[in-house]
Design a protein around this motif. Structure first.
Motif, short mmCIF file in Angstrom:
data_model
loop_
_atom_site.label_atom_id
_atom_site.label_comp_id
_atom_site.label_asym_id
_atom_site.label_seq_id
_atom_site.Cartn_x
_atom_site.Cartn_y
_atom_site.Cartn_z
N PRO A 100 0.80 -1.22 0.00
CA PRO A 100 0.00 0.00 0.00
C PRO A 100 0.84 1.28 0.00
N VAL A 101 1.87 1.34 0.83
CA VAL A 101 2.61 2.60 0.94
C VAL A 101 3.37 2.90 -0.35
N LEU A 102 4.05 1.90 -0.90
CA LEU A 102 4.81 2.18 -2.12
C LEU A 102 3.88 2.50 -3.28
N ALA A 103 2.80 1.70 -3.42
CA ALA A 103 1.86 1.99 -4.50
C ALA A 103 1.28 3.38 -4.30
N GLY A 104 0.92 3.70 -3.05
CA GLY A 104 0.36 5.01 -2.76
C GLY A 104 1.30 6.14 -3.16
N LEU A 105 2.56 6.01 -2.77
CA LEU A 105 3.51 7.08 -3.09
C LEU A 105 3.75 7.20 -4.59
N MET A 106 3.85 6.05 -5.27
CA MET A 106 4.05 6.10 -6.72
C MET A 106 2.85 6.75 -7.40
N VAL A 107 1.65 6.36 -6.99
CA VAL A 107 0.45 6.91 -7.62
C VAL A 107 0.30 8.40 -7.26
N ALA A 108 0.73 8.77 -6.06
CA ALA A 108 0.68 10.19 -5.68
C ALA A 108 1.51 11.00 -6.67
N GLY A 109 2.70 10.47 -7.02
CA GLY A 109 3.55 11.18 -7.97
C GLY A 109 2.93 11.23 -9.35
N ARG A 110 2.33 10.13 -9.75
CA ARG A 110 1.80 10.05 -11.12
C ARG A 110 0.44 10.74 -11.24
N ILE A 111 -0.51 10.29 -10.45
CA ILE A 111 -1.89 10.74 -10.61
C ILE A 111 -2.15 12.07 -9.90
N GLY A 112 -1.64 12.19 -8.67
CA GLY A 112 -1.86 13.44 -7.94
C GLY A 112 -1.36 14.62 -8.75
N ALA A 113 -0.16 14.46 -9.31
CA ALA A 113 0.43 15.55 -10.10
C ALA A 113 -0.40 15.84 -11.34
N SER A 114 -0.83 14.80 -12.05
CA SER A 114 -1.54 15.07 -13.30
C SER A 114 -2.93 15.65 -13.03
N MET A 115 -3.57 15.22 -11.93
CA MET A 115 -4.87 15.82 -11.60
C MET A 115 -4.72 17.31 -11.29
N ALA A 116 -3.71 17.63 -10.48
CA ALA A 116 -3.51 19.03 -10.11
C ALA A 116 -3.19 19.87 -11.34
N ALA A 117 -2.36 19.30 -12.24
CA ALA A 117 -1.98 20.06 -13.43
C ALA A 117 -3.19 20.26 -14.35
N GLU A 118 -3.98 19.20 -14.52
CA GLU A 118 -5.11 19.30 -15.44
C GLU A 118 -6.17 20.28 -14.92
N ILE A 119 -6.55 20.10 -13.66
CA ILE A 119 -7.58 20.97 -13.10
C ILE A 119 -7.05 22.39 -12.92
N GLY A 120 -5.77 22.51 -12.55
CA GLY A 120 -5.17 23.83 -12.42
C GLY A 120 -5.17 24.58 -13.75
N THR A 121 -4.82 23.88 -14.83
CA THR A 121 -4.85 24.51 -16.15
C THR A 121 -6.27 24.94 -16.50
N MET A 122 -7.23 24.10 -16.16
CA MET A 122 -8.62 24.47 -16.43
C MET A 122 -9.02 25.71 -15.63
N ARG A 123 -8.49 25.81 -14.43
CA ARG A 123 -8.79 26.99 -13.61
C ARG A 123 -8.21 28.26 -14.26
N VAL A 124 -6.92 28.22 -14.61
CA VAL A 124 -6.30 29.45 -15.09
C VAL A 124 -6.73 29.82 -16.50
N THR A 125 -7.27 28.88 -17.26
CA THR A 125 -7.75 29.24 -18.59
C THR A 125 -9.27 29.44 -18.61
N ASP A 126 -9.86 29.62 -17.44
CA ASP A 126 -11.31 29.90 -17.33
C ASP A 126 -12.21 28.73 -17.70
N GLN A 127 -11.65 27.54 -17.89
CA GLN A 127 -12.51 26.41 -18.27
C GLN A 127 -13.46 26.02 -17.12
N ILE A 128 -13.02 26.23 -15.89
CA ILE A 128 -13.89 25.92 -14.75
C ILE A 128 -15.06 26.90 -14.69
#
Ligand SMILES: Nc1ncnc2c1ncn2[C@@H]1O[C@H](COP(=O)(O)OP(=O)(O)OP(=O)(O)O)[C@@H](O)[C@H]1O
Ligand SMILES: [Mg+2]
Lengths: 257, 271
Positions: A100-128
């Motif tokens: 659990p811990v290793l999978a969690g940390l790996m997924v945090a790097g992969r998915i957490g980052a991409s979610m923040a980047a995608e939604i953040g981009t949507m925020r700054v480009t007024d898509q939200i």
């Protein structure tokens, strides 16, 4: 002196404000997850991304961890002639903790980052804002599917990771340390309890929830421009990794004994 | 038609009424009391120097940004500080384009254009695609575009798709944030035509932000100029040239020297 106290006060206030914002966001996100309309297409897109495309990363991580665990515990236990506990140590460590811990940390790097980047981009480009204008609640369209998918997919990933990790230990145990294959396997299963696996899976669900929550929260409240999105991404990964380690202890302590 | 008779009896109630709308960001006062009245089927254009708060005004009107104080009424219903349901119901009557397009990157053009129809009115796929083709061809884009993604289009094409998305379900009130900036003059003209059409033929009410005075003269019934967070002049487009207000005069005639530039220099000097 006054200035110093003011600084402390201001920091404390902004810290409390952040806690309040995150709590509110969490309550909202969970509430909207259970209310219609449901955006199934968004949900399945996330399931594919989290559950399927993370398999290689999680598989490789747990494989090598299982392998190194077999070697290290052999070294340790050989010193007081308890080599034959290697299989048990590997399977318990992997299912209860490392998987659990290793999978969690790996997924945090992969998915957490991409979610923040995608939604953040949507925020700054007024898509939200555009979503709101087009009568679609961003909480339901963007956040809810991600949080649900994260919570459901992580246990699945961890289950696969557990199997691969134990397999890694088996490879090393049999081909490097010279254990008899059938004895190694029976040792693996002999002391393993159902609760060891379920505890790992409960941890995984908690981690998946936290990763998606942090990714969405930081993206949603992203500052302006590319710099703001960059900071949101970093914050998402750092905060979810820390929360994973803290909640890991809490869940373990809860089930201890 | 039914709508006509309904509004006929209550011509006194403006479509949109903003009163004393204020908004500041961390001590920086952007809007200091916007008063603006927009009657049904009227087309107003907001003008003003860059950074004066035009986009913020539109966002406050839709509740995308919550104004600090004041009153915003749509058909007489107060929407500032109202509950979520009222706000969402009100937004359904609006169509808006954003200054930088704000198309959804992850969806093809046709799903962008028909987003609200698909999600709110459950329009089926075939109808939605047909409607998308109809709408974008009106704006001079080729039908093949509908299966492409926003990132594959040029800036001007994206702008037109955003416009198509705003008008696809024929909303009552249209807000356009610089719909023609960055377009060639011919396409700009097409878009102006379309805004005029939407107001005249569909009976929509429109609020447009524009820096292009030629286009303002074509599309506007009424012009409002924002300066220092308030509307310093609002009147019929025909009177725009003889307001006697130096700031409006300078802006309308695009002169480099005048009160607007002096004020900007002053501010820069003060830091
Ligand atoms: N989120 C924000 N935080 C802080 N300040 C902001 C924010 N959004 C806008 N502002 C400020 O508000 C002011 C008005 O911004 P707005 O986008 O409304 O300008 P505008 O009139 O549309 O200008 P332009 O013609 O360049 O588009 C700007 O000075 C900007 O710095
Ligand atoms: Mg603007």
């Amino acid at each position: 002196m006054i200035g110093f106290l003011q600084n402390i006060g201001r920091t404390a206030l902004s810290f409390l404000a952040a806690i309040g914002r995150i709590t509110l966001f969490t309550v909202n996100a969970v509430r909207w997850t259970f209310l219609p309309p449901y955006y199934l297409k968004q949900f399945f897109r996330q399931v594919l991304d989290i559950g399927y495309f993370s398999l290689p990363v999680v598989g490789l991580t747990t494989l090598f961890s299982g392998m190194v665990l077999a070697l290290q515990s052999y070294t340790g236990f050989a010193r007081f002639s308890a080599e034959d506990t290697v299989a048990t140590v590997v399977v318990l460590s992997v299912t209860r903790e490392l998987g659990p811990v290793l999978a969690g940390l790996m997924v945090a790097g992969r998915i957490g980052a991409s979610m923040a980047a995608e939604i953040g981009t949507m925020r700054v480009t007024d898509q939200i804002d555009a979503l709101d204008t087009l009568s679609t609640r961003p909480m339901q369209y963007l956040v809810a599917p991600r949080i649900l998918a994260g919570t459901i997919c992580l246990p699945f990933l961890v289950l696969v990771g557990d199997l691969i990790g134990v397999f890694g230990g088996y490879i090393v145990g049999v081909y490097r340390l010279g254990f008899n294959p059938s004895i190694y396997l029976s040792r693996t299963l002999e002391y393993l309890e159902f609760s060891d696996v379920t505890m790992g899976l409960i941890k995984a669900a908690v981690f998946g929830f936290l990763i998606a929550l942090m990714g969405c929260y930081h993206g949603y409240h992203s500052g302006n421009g590319a710099e703001g999105v960059g900071r949101a991404t970093t914050n998402a990964v750092v905060s979810s990794s820390i929360l994973i380690l803290i909640s890991n202890y809490l869940v373990t302590a809860l089930f201890f004994g | 038609m039914a709508k006509k008779t309904q509004t006929g009896s209550s011509t006194a109630v403006p479509k949109i009424e903003m009163q004393g709308v204020m908004k500041s960001f961390g001590g920086k006062h952007v809007l200091r009391g916007i008063d603006l009245i927009l009657n049904a089927e009227e087309s107003v254009t907001l003008i003003g120097t860059s950074g004066c708060g035009k986009s913020i005004t539109l966002k406050c009107l839709l509740g995308l940004i919550t104004a600090d104080s004041g009153s915003i009424k749509v058909d007489g219903t107060e929407i500032l500080g109202t509950d979520r349901t009222t706000l969402e119901a009100m937004r359904r009557r609006f169509g808006m384009t954003f200054q930088f397009g704000a198309l959804f990157d992850s969806l093809p053009i046709w799903e962008n254009v028909t987003f609200r129809l698909r999600h709110q009115q459950k329009m089926n796929r075939t109808d939605a695609r047909d409607l998308a083709v109809d709408t974008i061809t009106q704006l001079g884009l080729s039908p093949q575009v509908i299966d492409q993604y926003p990132a594959e289009l040029s800036g001007g094409m994206q702008k037109r798709v955003a416009l198509a998305r705003a008008i696809a379900d024929k909303p009552e009130i249209l807000l356009f944030d610089e719909p023609t900036s960055g377009l060639d003059p011919i396409t700009g003209g097409v878009i102006d035509r379309l805004i005029i059409d939407a107001v005249k033929r569909l009976g929509a009410t429109a609020m447009t932000i524009s820096h292009d005075m030629a286009s303002v003269r074509r599309i506007a019934d009424k012009v409002a100029m924002i300066h220092n967070g308030v509307i310093i002049w609002c009147g019929p487009v025909a009177e725009m040239d003889e307001t006697g207000i130096p700031e409006v005069d300078q802006f309308v005639h695009g002169r480099a020297e005048g009160p607007l530039t002096t004020a900007a220099k002053e501010e820069a000097r003060r830091g």
